[in-house]
Scaffold this motif. Structure first.
Motif, PDB file in Angstrom:
ATOM      1  N   ALA A  12     -13.904 -22.616  57.699  1.00  0.00           N
ATOM      2  CA  ALA A  12     -14.843 -23.629  57.202  1.00  0.00           C
ATOM      3  C   ALA A  12     -14.764 -24.918  58.014  1.00  0.00           C
ATOM      4  O   ALA A  12     -15.770 -25.561  58.269  1.00  0.00           O
ATOM      5  CB  ALA A  12     -14.562 -23.923  55.734  1.00  0.00           C
ATOM      6  N   GLY A  82      -6.486 -23.536  47.594  1.00  0.00           N
ATOM      7  CA  GLY A  82      -5.657 -23.990  46.489  1.00  0.00           C
ATOM      8  C   GLY A  82      -4.950 -22.768  45.902  1.00  0.00           C
ATOM      9  O   GLY A  82      -5.586 -21.745  45.667  1.00  0.00           O
ATOM     10  N   SER A 159     -17.009 -25.840  44.563  1.00  0.00           N
ATOM     11  CA  SER A 159     -16.383 -27.130  44.276  1.00  0.00           C
ATOM     12  C   SER A 159     -14.897 -27.079  44.589  1.00  0.00           C
ATOM     13  O   SER A 159     -14.275 -26.001  44.525  1.00  0.00           O
ATOM     14  CB  SER A 159     -16.601 -27.534  42.813  1.00  0.00           C
ATOM     15  N   PHE A 160     -14.371 -28.220  44.945  1.00  0.00           N
ATOM     16  CA  PHE A 160     -12.933 -28.353  45.194  1.00  0.00           C
ATOM     17  C   PHE A 160     -12.245 -28.427  43.840  1.00  0.00           C
ATOM     18  O   PHE A 160     -12.521 -29.322  43.044  1.00  0.00           O
ATOM     19  CB  PHE A 160     -12.659 -29.612  46.021  1.00  0.00           C
ATOM     20  N   SER A 204      -2.790 -24.984  50.738  1.00  0.00           N
ATOM     21  CA  SER A 204      -2.691 -26.415  51.082  1.00  0.00           C
ATOM     22  C   SER A 204      -2.435 -27.285  49.864  1.00  0.00           C
ATOM     23  O   SER A 204      -2.077 -28.460  49.992  1.00  0.00           O
ATOM     24  CB  SER A 204      -3.993 -26.873  51.744  1.00  0.00           C
ATOM     25  N   SER A 211      -3.717 -32.133  43.931  1.00  0.00           N
ATOM     26  CA  SER A 211      -4.498 -31.617  45.066  1.00  0.00           C
ATOM     27  C   SER A 211      -5.161 -32.697  45.921  1.00  0.00           C
ATOM     28  O   SER A 211      -5.169 -32.593  47.150  1.00  0.00           O
ATOM     29  CB  SER A 211      -5.559 -30.626  44.573  1.00  0.00           C
TER      30      SER A 211
HETATM   31  N1  SAH Z   1     -13.453 -32.341  54.133  1.00  0.00           N
HETATM   32  C1  SAH Z   1     -14.203 -31.116  54.211  1.00  0.00           C
HETATM   33  C2  SAH Z   1     -14.349 -30.470  52.853  1.00  0.00           C
HETATM   34  C3  SAH Z   1     -13.084 -29.874  52.388  1.00  0.00           C
HETATM   35  S1  SAH Z   1     -13.324 -28.966  50.941  1.00  0.00           S
HETATM   36  C4  SAH Z   1     -15.576 -31.388  54.748  1.00  0.00           C
HETATM   37  O1  SAH Z   1     -15.984 -32.520  54.795  1.00  0.00           O
HETATM   38  O2  SAH Z   1     -16.225 -30.426  55.132  1.00  0.00           O
HETATM   39  C5  SAH Z   1     -11.856 -28.038  50.917  1.00  0.00           C
HETATM   40  C6  SAH Z   1     -11.787 -26.882  51.880  1.00  0.00           C
HETATM   41  O3  SAH Z   1     -10.499 -26.291  51.761  1.00  0.00           O
HETATM   42  C7  SAH Z   1     -12.785 -25.783  51.579  1.00  0.00           C
HETATM   43  O4  SAH Z   1     -13.254 -25.243  52.787  1.00  0.00           O
HETATM   44  C8  SAH Z   1     -12.002 -24.755  50.739  1.00  0.00           C
HETATM   45  O5  SAH Z   1     -12.229 -23.438  51.157  1.00  0.00           O
HETATM   46  C9  SAH Z   1     -10.525 -25.113  50.942  1.00  0.00           C
HETATM   47  N2  SAH Z   1      -9.747 -25.479  49.730  1.00  0.00           N
HETATM   48  C10 SAH Z   1      -8.452 -25.898  49.785  1.00  0.00           C
HETATM   49  N3  SAH Z   1      -7.993 -26.202  48.563  1.00  0.00           N
HETATM   50  C11 SAH Z   1      -9.006 -25.990  47.690  1.00  0.00           C
HETATM   51  C12 SAH Z   1      -9.146 -26.163  46.273  1.00  0.00           C
HETATM   52  N4  SAH Z   1      -8.131 -26.629  45.537  1.00  0.00           N
HETATM   53  N5  SAH Z   1     -10.342 -25.859  45.694  1.00  0.00           N
HETATM   54  C13 SAH Z   1     -11.355 -25.400  46.451  1.00  0.00           C
HETATM   55  N6  SAH Z   1     -11.279 -25.232  47.799  1.00  0.00           N
HETATM   56  C14 SAH Z   1     -10.133 -25.525  48.430  1.00  0.00           C
END
Ligand code: SAH
Length: 237
Positions: A12, A82, A159-160, A204, A211
């Motif tokens: 991504a 996550g 969504s994150f 991560s 988070s």
């Molecule tokens: N800063 C990035 C967006 C990051 S979103 C931008 O501007 O494009 C987080 C990314 O890490 C996503 O690609 C997802 O697949 C992954 N990820 C890591 N931890 C996550 C969580 N707790 N929930 C959802 N996605 C997560």
């Protein structure tokens, strides 16, 4: 007939694929829909690598363009996620994946359903199965190199997730070990085209209150870890 296409790799974010692109030999690029595809050799293996951007739409479009233009024999989604009951830095390989925010329960369906139209009839799925051989190999490499490696369901949504209650729900409803934003949408594009897929993620953060701080602290090291592991496994895939 054996498919001689490249192995497709999708991440991504730049940090998830830049190490792979940097070590690619004979890198040729092509751009479609604002997505840059790098075709070349990784560890002697014919590969195509792309950064898709976060989320299900970006990743599904990327997977479909990659499949249409390069006919990959396997697509691997690599990156960070996550984790649920999984340590930060651990690796999770998907046995299956699910779009956790695809929800038709108000219509009386038993659980989130996904109706996929491939060819003639319609089929309904909650989970899509990863390629077993590729996933087993990635798991084996991860265990040999790092120790902390898990095989399980990966839940994907737009969504994150930073709410522990949401994390618990995903574990309860789907048995999810990790949550991210691209795996199951890439998987659906692959399924619709009869292309095998695998998902490899390094954890991560723990999809909880920590988070928002953990993700930026660990994203780089974890993204590099999953890419390094994939690079090592490619010649065996
Ligand atoms: N800063 C990035 C967006 C990051 S979103 C931008 O501007 O494009 C987080 C990314 O890490 C996503 O690609 C997802 O697949 C992954 N990820 C890591 N931890 C996550 C969580 N707790 N929930 C959802 N996605 C997560």
């Amino acid at each position: 007939m054996e498919n001689k296409g490249p192995i497709g790799v999708i991440g991504a974010m730049t940090v998830e694929v830049k190490g792979l692109i940097a070590q690619m030999e004979n890198d040729r690029t092509q751009e479609t829909a604002g997505l840059v595809f790098h075709r070349g050799l990784l560890g002697g293996v014919d590969c195509v690598v792309a950064k898709c951007g976060a989320g299900k739409v970006n990743s599904a479009v990327c997977a479909q363009v990659m499949i249409t233009q390069y006919a990959p024999r396997l697509v691997i989604n690599v990156g960070v996620a996550g984790g649920m009951d999984v340590g930060i830095g651990d690796l999770v390989v998907a046995s299956q994946c699910v779009q956790h925010d695809f929800d038709t329960t108000p219509l009386g369906e038993p659980q989130s359903q996904l109706t996929i139209c491939r060819g003639e009839g319609e089929e309904s799925f909650v989970m899509l199965n990863s390629d077993q051989a590729a996933s087993a190999l990635l798991l084996e490499e991860a265990r040999q190199i790092y120790g902390g490696a898990h095989l399980g369901v990966i839940a994907t949504g737009d969504s994150f997730v930073a709410d522990p209650a949401k994390g618990r729900q995903l574990r309860r409803q789907f048995g999810a070990k990790a949550v991210e934003m691209e795996g199951a949408s890439i998987a659906q594009a692959c399924y619709m085209n009869s292309v095998p897929f695998a998902i490899l993620r390094a954890v991560s953060d723990n999809a909880n209150d920590d988070s928002p701080a953990d993700f930026p602290a660990f994203v780089q090291a974890c993204a590099e870890k999953s890419a390094r592991l994939l690079a090592k496994a490619l010649p065996r895939l």
